[in-house]
Design an enzyme around this catalytic site. Structure first.
Site, PDB file in Angstrom:
ATOM      1  CG  ASN A   1      -1.749   1.255   1.334  1.00 22.04           C
ATOM      2  OD1 ASN A   1      -1.860   2.014   0.365  1.00 22.04           O
ATOM      3  ND2 ASN A   1      -2.357   1.481   2.492  1.00 22.04           N
TER       4      ASN A   1
ATOM      5  CE  LYS B   1      -0.135   3.549   4.611  1.00 23.06           C
ATOM      6  NZ  LYS B   1      -0.046   3.767   6.044  1.00 23.06           N
TER       7      LYS B   1
ATOM      8  CG  HIS C   1      -5.899   2.099   5.046  1.00 20.49           C
ATOM      9  ND1 HIS C   1      -5.455   3.076   5.908  1.00 20.49           N
ATOM     10  CD2 HIS C   1      -4.897   1.196   4.948  1.00 20.49           C
ATOM     11  CE1 HIS C   1      -4.220   2.778   6.296  1.00 20.49           C
ATOM     12  NE2 HIS C   1      -3.858   1.641   5.730  1.00 20.49           N
TER      13      HIS C   1
ATOM     14  CD  GLU D   1      -2.972   5.788   6.513  1.00 21.97           C
ATOM     15  OE1 GLU D   1      -3.000   5.842   5.273  1.00 21.97           O
ATOM     16  OE2 GLU D   1      -2.011   5.316   7.160  1.00 21.97           O
TER      17      GLU D   1
ATOM     18  CD  GLU E   1      -3.713  -2.540   7.556  1.00 23.49           C
ATOM     19  OE1 GLU E   1      -2.567  -2.765   7.147  1.00 23.49           O
ATOM     20  OE2 GLU E   1      -4.368  -1.536   7.226  1.00 23.49           O
TER      21      GLU E   1
ATOM     22  N   GLY F   1       2.304   2.169  11.056  1.00 24.47           N
ATOM     23  CA  GLY F   1       3.240   3.283  10.872  1.00 24.47           C
ATOM     24  C   GLY F   1       4.093   3.602  12.088  1.00 24.47           C
TER      25      GLY F   1
ATOM     26  CB  SER G   1       4.991  -1.766  12.210  1.00 30.82           C
ATOM     27  OG  SER G   1       4.571  -0.429  12.381  1.00 30.82           O
TER      28      SER G   1
HETATM   29  C1  PEP Z   1      -1.008   0.376   6.473  1.00 30.60           C
HETATM   30  O1  PEP Z   1      -1.163   1.595   6.554  1.00 30.60           O
HETATM   31  O2  PEP Z   1      -1.858  -0.347   5.934  1.00 30.60           O
HETATM   32  C2  PEP Z   1       0.198  -0.203   7.019  1.00 30.60           C
HETATM   33  C3  PEP Z   1       0.187  -1.475   7.299  1.00 30.60           C
HETATM   34  O3  PEP Z   1       1.258   0.658   7.201  1.00 30.60           O
HETATM   35  P1  PEP Z   1       2.677   0.288   7.878  1.00 30.60           P
HETATM   36  O4  PEP Z   1       3.154  -0.976   7.250  1.00 30.60           O
HETATM   37  O5  PEP Z   1       3.531   1.463   7.608  1.00 30.60           O
HETATM   38  O6  PEP Z   1       2.390   0.095   9.347  1.00 30.60           O
END
Ligand code: PEP
Length: 250
Positions: A10, A12, A97, A99, A169, A175, A213
């Site tokens: 992803n 973003k 998601h 966000e 998630e 993040g 992460s």
């Molecule tokens: C995400 O935003 O879907 C995500 C998993 O980000 P990160 O891997 O940076 O935690």
């Protein structure tokens, strides 16, 4: 027997068309036979159409959008419809998601409409679910996951033959550079599995992923958890070498 697995990037709101093309050119030169995982890259809308053309050259990689409108067409400035994504041969779309849920205030009801549109299209959905840090601390994780799953699937009859991916998630791990601990991933994946088992998913194959992460150092440990069929990856997917390192471990 190895598990069916998915390695999803992803990106973003990152990468110009040049940066995105360079990345795909690089991955094209790597040995993708090192893993049986399906690699799915989710770039911005502006890069999607160009990158999808690489699908013919690299049969291991497919592409997805990061969002889709809950409306079919019309006066919705800035939105992209499901038929537009179908028309460029897009295979996947991320829905819900965190966000979008938190920053763009996307509601469960809107996510349900998006899932319904995707289900009735040629695309397959990657549904994101997960609890906030406060919900986690208040012991509300189970309740939140149940609500998110049940509302997302409200309009589906599951008769269509579809792959549906659900990415767990935990928002408190996204993040941060620190993935959720193994114990909480295990227990929450089990909770999600039980919720899904109570739904008659008929002709749909549902796979569970973890996101938050994931990196080259924790990937193989998290992947070894029962019913974790891969990853949705943000930060570590931006660098082609790191993303490939995760991919080859699953
Ligand atoms: C995400 O935003 O879907 C995500 C998993 O980000 P990160 O891997 O940076 O935690």
């Amino acid at each position: 027997m190895s598990k069916t697995s998915f390695c999803i990037a992803n990106w973003k709101m990152n990468k110009t068309i040049q940066e995105a093309t360079d990345y795909i050119e690089k991955i094209n030169k790597m040995d993708l036979s090192k893993s049986s995982a399906k690699m799915i890259i989710c770039p911005s809308y502006t890069n999607l159409n160009d990158l999808i053309r690489y699908e013919n050259k690299i049969n291991k990689i497919t592409f997805g959008a990061q969002n889709v409108s809950s409306e079919n067409k019309g006066s919705f400035t800035g939105e992209v419809s499901i038929s537009m994504l179908e028309s460029i041969g897009c295979s996947w779309v991320i829905i819900g998601h965190s966000e979008r849920r938190l920053i763009m205030q996307e509601k469960d009801s809107e996510i349900a409409r998006k899932i319904e549109l995707v289900y009735n299209s040629t695309l397959n959905p990657i549904l994101c679910i997960g609890e906030t840090s406060a919900e986690n601390k208040n012991g509300e994780t189970h309740k939140v996951l149940e609500r998110q799953i049940n509302t997302a699937f409200e309009y589906l009859d599951f008769e269509n033959n579809k792959e549906i991916l659900i990415a767990y998630e935990p928002i408190w791990a996204i993040g941060t550079g620190t993935a959720a601990d193994r114990k909480s991933i295990e227990s929450n994946i089990k909770i999600i599995k039980n919720i899904i088992n109570n739904i008659n998913t008929k002709n749909c194959n549902i796979y569970l992923l973890y996101g938050g992460s994931v990196d080259e150092n924790n990937a193989s440990d998290i992947f070894s958890i029962d019913d974790v069929n891969g990853f949705l990856i943000g930060t570590s997917s931006l660098d082609v070498e790191r993303f490939y390192d995760i991919y080859r471990q699953i």
